[in-house]
Scaffold this active site. Structure first.
Site, PDB file in Angstrom:
ATOM      1  N   CYS A  92      -5.299 -13.967  13.511  1.00 31.25           N
ATOM      2  CA  CYS A  92      -4.150 -13.258  14.080  1.00 31.25           C
ATOM      3  C   CYS A  92      -2.810 -13.852  13.691  1.00 31.25           C
ATOM      4  CB  CYS A  92      -4.261 -13.230  15.604  1.00 31.25           C
ATOM      5  SG  CYS A  92      -5.910 -12.806  16.197  1.00 31.25           S
ATOM      6  N   HIS A 384      -3.142  -4.201  17.321  1.00 34.94           N
ATOM      7  CA  HIS A 384      -3.206  -5.534  16.722  1.00 34.94           C
ATOM      8  C   HIS A 384      -4.080  -5.554  15.471  1.00 34.94           C
ATOM      9  CE1 HIS A 384      -3.568  -9.735  16.050  1.00 34.94           C
ATOM     10  NE2 HIS A 384      -4.720  -9.905  16.683  1.00 34.94           N
ATOM     11  N   CYS A 414      -1.793 -16.759  19.299  1.00 33.63           N
ATOM     12  CA  CYS A 414      -3.099 -17.407  19.326  1.00 33.63           C
ATOM     13  C   CYS A 414      -3.974 -16.775  18.246  1.00 33.63           C
ATOM     14  CB  CYS A 414      -3.753 -17.255  20.691  1.00 33.63           C
ATOM     15  SG  CYS A 414      -4.032 -15.529  21.163  1.00 33.63           S
TER      16      CYS A 414
END
Length: 428
Positions: A92, A384, A414
């Site tokens: 991510c 996302h 994170c």
């Protein structure tokens, strides 16, 4: 003489709307999405035929043929073909990592400008076969004669070898998904269902308001019929969210993570242009904000630490370098992998015990003003696509700082594998 570091300016970013997997971008793939956003950035900033120092792009889920996605996509973007490209992945945090890579090269004087970004699809995923079939095919390839190839192909063959394997979302070291790990974090930090749902609802409302105000007009380029993010639900209510069943812990009766307060599988891409003051001035471009610093950390999630808690470690290290407190920011962009993860992070910084025993601080970092958190919504409402989120956040925060006129913003992302990527943007 000692060479001074150059300031690194964020000039602006572009993204396509993020959408649910297997919908509008199902047949586009990482290459098509990357070309779209790079081409849009080239168009917006007049970069046709311009040679940049580097294009750093990334993708978490990609085909082996996309080993250098950045280079292939930039060759179709309108940039000069003499522009180098590098492809990276850190789950991510990928495109924030890429912004750091570009920024470090600019600061060191190695390049004057570059593009950072990322693309991810969970629709067009690589499908592979098991070890037995792979070994069989390699044996066929090594065999010299037609008969030897036939024997290698058929000896001991079972139809079960043809069963494909899809990419998994579980952590290889634990076998648990990110959601499973976050459930454990929510229980450890006593994060309730209602506060998770409220954070998710707030994210949708903020994003909807930002669209209505026109904030994203120059940050987002329509694609495949989409003009807004496919996850946005402006009509959500707490009652609707409360009706959803737990998505991960389905048996204990204590599960609090649902499809609404967790990010869904997404497709999308985003890029951001960075450059030195001198380069921007020569091209008549303005700097929105400066990338002041970054910090990356990791936690030992295999032996009990929360998988998504690494940013709690990175941020205080970065603050200490600049003599800043957690309250010295006008905006906080904390990636909403899960509502619970954001709330765990905030609670950890407020905890005297955690800050002393885990972070080695004399006092807790303290609370932040909720009105300054993800002011235009974040991943729960936007979506996302793993490698695209960092560039989306950098572009959004830089524009917020430009509009404010001056200020400072904190980015916290994170990642899978128990890591965190954080950065500070400022506009003096």
């Amino acid at each position: 003489m000692e060479k001074t570091q150059k300031r690194v300016g964020v000039i602006g970013g572009v993204r396509i709307p993020f959408c649910r997997n297997n919908t509008a971008y199902a047949d586009v793939g990482n290459f098509g999405m990357s070309v779209k956003v790079l081409g849009a950035l080239v168009e917006r900033f007049g970069l046709h035929g311009v040679e940049l120092g580097e294009v750093a792009m990334g993708a978490v889920i990609k085909h082996s043929s996309e080993w250098n996605l950045a280079r292939e996509a930039l060759l179709s973007s309108g940039l000069a073909p003499t522009t180098p490209g590098i492809t990276t992945a850190r789950a991510c945090g990928t495109s924030l990592d890429n912004a750091i890579i570009i920024a470090n090269k600019i600061a060191a004087g190695q390049i004057e400008a570059g593009i950072a970004g990322g693309s991810d699809t969970t629709s067009d995923v690589p499908i592979v076969y098991g070890a037995r079939l792979r070994k069989r095919l390699l044996a066929v390839n090594r065999a010299k004669t037609p008969m030897d190839k036939f024997k290698a192909a058929t000896r001991g063959f079972s139809l079960s070898e043809l069963k494909p394997s899809f990419p998994g979302v579980a952590e290889p070291r634990t076998g648990k998904s990110m959601g499973d790990h976050c459930e454990l974090m929510a229980k450890e930090w006593h994060i309730g269902r209602v506060e998770q749902d409220q954070l998710a609802l707030d994210s949708h409302r903020k994003l909807a308001a930002a669209y209505e105000s026109g904030f994203f007009d120059d940050l987002l380029v329509p694609f495949r019929g989409l003009k807004r993010d496919g996850f946005l639900r402006p009509d959500s209510t707490m009652e609707k969210l409360a009706s959803l069943k737990p998505a991960f812990d389905k048996t204990s009766g204590q599960g609090t993570l649902t499809a609404a307060n967790s990010t869904g599988l997404s497709d999308g891409a985003a890029v951001v242009l960075l450059g030195s003051d001198e380069w921007a001035a020569k091209r008549g471009l303005s700097i929105q904000a400066y990338l002041l610093d970054a910090e990356i950390s990791a936690v030992d999630f295999v032996h009990g630490e929360g998988l998504l808690m690494a940013p709690t470690v990175a941020v205080p290290r970065m603050l200490a370098r600049h003599g800043l407190t957690l309250q010295d920011f006008d905006y906080y962009e904390i990636h909403e992998a899960f509502a619970a993860q954001v709330l765990c992070t905030l609670r950890a910084w407020e905890s005297a015990d955690y800050c002393k025993n885990r972070l080695g601080l004399d006092a807790p970092l303290g609370s932040i003003d909720p009105a300054k958190l993800n002011v235009h919504g974040s991943s729960l409402a936007v979506g996302h696509p793993f490698a695209a989120t960092g560039a989306r956040v950098v572009a959004t925060l830089a524009k917020l700082l430009e509009r404010k006129g001056r200020g400072r913003g904190l980015i916290s992302i994170c990642t899978a594998g128990g890591m965190g990527v954080t950065a500070i943007l400022e506009r003096p």
